[in-house]
Design a protein around this motif. Structure first.
Motif, PDB file in Angstrom:
ATOM      1  N   ALA A  11       0.823  -1.212   0.000  1.00 16.28           N
ATOM      2  CA  ALA A  11       0.000   0.000   0.000  1.00 16.28           C
ATOM      3  C   ALA A  11       0.855   1.258   0.000  1.00 16.28           C
ATOM      4  O   ALA A  11       0.449   2.299  -0.528  1.00 16.28           O
ATOM      5  N   TRP A  39      -3.807  -1.270 -13.138  1.00 18.75           N
ATOM      6  CA  TRP A  39      -2.939  -0.523 -12.216  1.00 18.75           C
ATOM      7  C   TRP A  39      -2.619   0.872 -12.750  1.00 18.75           C
ATOM      8  O   TRP A  39      -2.613   1.854 -12.006  1.00 18.75           O
ATOM      9  N   GLN A  72       2.607   2.459  -4.212  1.00 13.88           N
ATOM     10  CA  GLN A  72       1.668   2.414  -5.329  1.00 13.88           C
ATOM     11  C   GLN A  72       2.366   2.551  -6.679  1.00 13.88           C
ATOM     12  O   GLN A  72       1.756   2.286  -7.716  1.00 13.88           O
ATOM     13  N   GLU A  73       3.640   2.940  -6.679  1.00 14.08           N
ATOM     14  CA  GLU A  73       4.372   3.085  -7.940  1.00 14.08           C
ATOM     15  C   GLU A  73       4.808   1.740  -8.512  1.00 14.08           C
ATOM     16  O   GLU A  73       5.330   1.677  -9.634  1.00 14.08           O
ATOM     17  N   TYR A  95      -8.768  -3.985   0.429  1.00  9.71           N
ATOM     18  CA  TYR A  95      -7.440  -3.386   0.233  1.00  9.71           C
ATOM     19  C   TYR A  95      -7.553  -2.013  -0.430  1.00  9.71           C
ATOM     20  O   TYR A  95      -6.884  -1.062  -0.058  1.00  9.71           O
ATOM     21  N   GLY A  96      -8.386  -1.919  -1.462  1.00 10.61           N
ATOM     22  CA  GLY A  96      -8.731  -0.618  -2.019  1.00 10.61           C
ATOM     23  C   GLY A  96      -7.765  -0.052  -3.028  1.00 10.61           C
ATOM     24  O   GLY A  96      -7.963   1.073  -3.518  1.00 10.61           O
ATOM     25  N   ASN A  97      -6.698  -0.792  -3.380  1.00  7.69           N
ATOM     26  CA  ASN A  97      -5.736  -0.305  -4.376  1.00  7.69           C
ATOM     27  C   ASN A  97      -5.620  -1.319  -5.505  1.00  7.69           C
ATOM     28  O   ASN A  97      -5.969  -2.490  -5.347  1.00  7.69           O
ATOM     29  N   ASN A  98      -5.092  -0.881  -6.643  1.00  9.99           N
ATOM     30  CA  ASN A  98      -4.984  -1.748  -7.817  1.00  9.99           C
ATOM     31  C   ASN A  98      -3.559  -2.196  -8.100  1.00  9.99           C
ATOM     32  O   ASN A  98      -3.265  -2.647  -9.211  1.00  9.99           O
ATOM     33  N   ASN A  99      -2.653  -2.082  -7.127  1.00 13.21           N
ATOM     34  CA  ASN A  99      -1.250  -2.411  -7.390  1.00 13.21           C
ATOM     35  C   ASN A  99      -0.849  -3.788  -6.878  1.00 13.21           C
ATOM     36  O   ASN A  99       0.341  -4.093  -6.789  1.00 13.21           O
TER      37      ASN A  99
END
Length: 761
Positions: free
Chosen positions: A631, A759, A634-635, A674-678
């Motif tokens: 988290a 992503w 994110q890069e 989780y809420g992120n696309n990475n």
């Protein structure tokens, strides 16, 4: 001849049910003020052989009252005013036949038989009209009635059956015109019946011992066939030697399609058998495909005037989709007739497919009942789009269920103790309800063990939304690092799994690590970090006190530690995609499949796959430990590749079931919230648990088997087509054969492209 057939039919069938009807090209608020009447027809009413209600409903989303009249057998029938308030005219009480938004009237005429039945609405606003019939107090039947604007001179069905044990089958043709008509009925292109029908009369022939399709009815003003004449046509079927009743309206020739949908398929539930019928009414052969929940289950050619009727044992799910073309090259669409036939115990049901051109964001029914004794009632909503949608189900104006449906998935809620109407399904692209989204919707009812299904009445058509998944390679080169040991080396190597070569073709600059790579593993106290890739070691890599040194080296690595083809020119910069995998010893997992994740101190941290701490709970806890680091970065795109399965001789059933449970959890549950696309999970384990017949033959691209792949606009994670052991081992060695590694490559690369584009935004 015909009066005898009519009397026989009345005595044997005695009931005609009907269902929700009318498709308006305008929204209710756009047409409510238009005083353009609309008529809805049924061929018969019978409250002597069965209990028969005529239901007339006004959708909850309507903006004005509806006003109905009803005639049966040419005589006007009384409609009792609705009780209570709610009608628009002062003093807010309803007159006879007046129905406010979200209300339904349901008259019943004790002991009355006769036909035809005509429900008349004083405006062209969306009306929902049906008959519900209890046949002999046993089966419940509801069918789509005929809107006067959908009358045709030419109808089709997929099938006719007077041969199966307990079946009786009539083809009904009704003349609603003021003058006689001439008709013909064909079954499998052979002329089965013909003749004249007087004004406001009908015929109902049956054809002993005939079984086949397609079925065709056509009508003209006279036997010279100079001018076509609109008629009503349906098939009536008694099954179980008179136990259960079904009626299917004909499909107008103008509404034939090359693409059909249903909400559901069920050849798994006790007592259920399910056929998907596709009939070719054209003059040339066609090619067809049938999919259930996005998975291809049948395909092939159908000659002119012929049909196919496959069934898929053990399959349950939806949506169901049929497509057809002039040839296997799929260059030109071809119109076909398509339906589902279901036997459930002694009951029988046929549901015509909904043409793709008629898919809508809104559907209506007159009634819902999960209160009457013996009644079970599901509202099914399936998502045929390439992206998720938001839906709501309302009964009598009150929202009963709502939520999100993923691409190619469905919802099947029930509402215990509820009996009311009308029923409404609405769908949008998101919970903000800004853009309508097409869905497929039906109601399924079990009444005392007898089965019925009725499609919802669609509103205005809505175009299917394209996939949000982009399986194409990145536009510019992307640097990827793969952390692995021996199984990963086999997978990436040219001439074995070929992954490195295929990733290069897909515009990835691939580097990798292996034994002996990287900084010293200070957490382990010996060896290099690259020596340690078991699940417990991922804590050292991504979460332990020395993670920053490990990650700095990993992001900067551009070397090659296995033999594979890659780009000649390095793009420069740090690795963007971090892909990591443990080896097959990590599939020997203790504990129980449903154990929750360990929270806090975890004895598996830093340990290898042979540790006594290698349990379901601890493995889940390790993966949860990694999310904080992911988290914060994110890069980077982090790709978890699950550990491959073990040979059946190297593990036991309990450990294998635990490995299956952990990997299903990683794919389906781990990232919830989780809420992120990475972060993405590829189920390498699952892909290697089915083959094409032996360990040296894979099932890449096949309908059956276990897969994790992009197919028909959706991501498929199919886990019920194999076992929990490796299907690609020889001589007891758990390293996958090249056939297994190549299957994984074939399913992984498009999947990775999709995860990369997701992503990126």
């Amino acid at each position: 001849m015909e009066p005898v057939l009519k009397n026989s039919l009345i005595a044997l069938v005695a009931v005609l049910a009907g269902a929700a009807l009318l498709i308006s090209p305008l929204k209710p608020d756009e047409v409510a003020a238009q005083a353009i009447p609309r008529d809805y027809y049924f061929t018969w009413y019978d409250d002597a052989g069965g209990s028969n209600w005529v239901l007339m409903a006004n959708p909850s989303s309507a903006t004005a009252d509806l006003n109905f009249t009803l005639s049966i057998d040419g005589a006007d029938r009384a409609l009792e005013p609705l009780s209570g308030t709610g009608c628009s005219a002062l003093p807010l009480t309803c007159s006879s036949g007046q129905v406010p938004a979200g209300r339904t009237i349901a008259p019943r005429y004790n002991g009355l038989t006769g036909g035809p039945v005509k429900a008349h609405s004083q405006t062209s606003a969306l009306s929902v009209v049906s008959q519900r019939v209890l046949w002999g107090g046993k089966s419940l039947e509801e069918i789509t009635a005929v809107d006067s604007e959908r009358l045709s001179s030419h109808y089709y069905w997929t099938w006719y059956d007077m041969q199966s044990p307990g079946f009786k089958n009539w083809v009904l043709v009704s003349n609603t015109n003021p003058s006689p008509v001439h008709y013909e009925i064909r079954i499998g292109a052979a002329l089965a019946a013909y003749g004249d029908i007087p004004a406001n009369d009908y015929v109902a022939p049956m054809f002993d011992t005939i079984k086949g399709g397609p079925v065709e009815v056509e009508a003209w003003t006279d036997s010279g066939k100079g001018t076509h004449a609109e008629v009503m046509a349906s098939q009536r079927v008694l099954t179980g030697y008179g136990d259960a009743f079904n009626e299917v309206p004909g499909v107008p020739a103008a509404e034939l399609s090359d693409h059909y949908f249903w909400t559901w398929y069920d050849h798994e539930s006790a007592g259920a058998r399910n056929w998907v019928l596709v009939a070719n009414p054209g003059g040339s052969a066609i090619y067809y495909e049938i999919r259930v929940a996005g998975q291809l289950w049948a395909s092939g050619g159908i000659l002119a005037g012929e049909y196919t009727a496959p069934e898929f044992e053990g399959v349950i799910g939806g949506p169901v989709e049929v497509e057809a073309w002039t040839d296997s090259g799929k260059g030109t669409p071809a119109d076909v007739i398509a339906s589902q036939r279901v036997t459930w115990g002694s009951s029988f049901e046929e549901v015509p497919g909904l043409p793709a051109e008629q898919l809508s964001s809104g559907y209506h029914w007159t009634w819902y009942d999960q209160q009457s004794a013996g009644s079970k009632n599901w509202v099914l909503v399936s998502n045929p789009n390439g992206r998720q949608i938001y839906y709501e189900i309302s009964v009598a104006g009150a929202v009963q269920n709502s939520g999100v449906i993923a691409p190619g998935q469905k919802e099947t809620p029930t509402f215990d103790g509820l009996m009311d109407g009308p029923v409404e399904v609405q769908a949008w692209t998101d919970s903000g309800k800004g853009t309508p989204a097409p869905v497929i919707a039906s109601q399924r009812v079990l009444w005392g063990g007898y089965f019925n299904e009725v499609l919802g009445v669609p509103e205005s058509p809505v175009v299917v939304l394209p996939s949000v998944f982009n399986p194409n390679p990145p536009a510019t080169p992307v640097k990827l690092i793969f952390v692995h040991h021996s199984t990963g080396e086999n997978w990436i190597t040219d001439g074995n799994g070929n992954l490195g070569q295929v990733l290069t073709t897909a515009n990835y600059f691939v580097s990798d690590t292996n034994y002996g790579w990287g900084p010293a593993d200070a957490d382990a106290g010996s060896g290099k970090i690259g020596d340690h890739t078991d699940i417990g070691h991922w804590y050292n890599w991504f979460a332990g006190p020395n993670r920053d040194a490990n990650m700095t080296a990993l992001f900067a690595e551009s070397g090659q530690h296995s033999s594979y083809t890659r780009m000649v020119t390095e793009p420069g910069g740090a690795n963007e995609v971090v892909m990591f995998k443990s080896c097959f010893p990590n599939s020997a997992i203790g504990g129980n499949p449903g154990d929750p994740a360990t929270v806090g101190a975890n004895p598996l941290r830093g340990q290898d796959a042979y540790s006594g701490a290698m349990t379901v709970a601890n493995v889940k806890g390790i993966y949860n430990d990694l999310l904080s680091y992911f988290a914060a970065h994110q890069e980077k795109l982090f790709v978890v590749v699950t550990a491959p399965p073990l040979d059946s001789g190297a593990t036991n059933g309990s450990q294998a079931a635990n490995a299956r449970a952990v990997n299903n959890w990683l794919v389906n549950d781990w990232l919830t919230g989780y809420g992120n696309n990475n972060v993405a999970v590829f189920d390498f384990y699952n892909v290697l648990t089915s083959n094409g017949g032996n360990a040296n033959s894979n099932d890449l691209g096949q309908i059956g088997g276990n897969h994790h792949r992009f197919n028909s606009g959706a991501i498929e994670h199919l886990t019920s087509g194999g076992g929990n052991y490796s299907a690609y081992t020889t001589g007891g060695d758990s390293h996958p054969t090249p056939a297994g590694s190549q299957k994984a490559t074939g399913e992984f690369v498009q999947w990775l492209n999709i995860m990369y584009h997701r992503w990126q935004g």
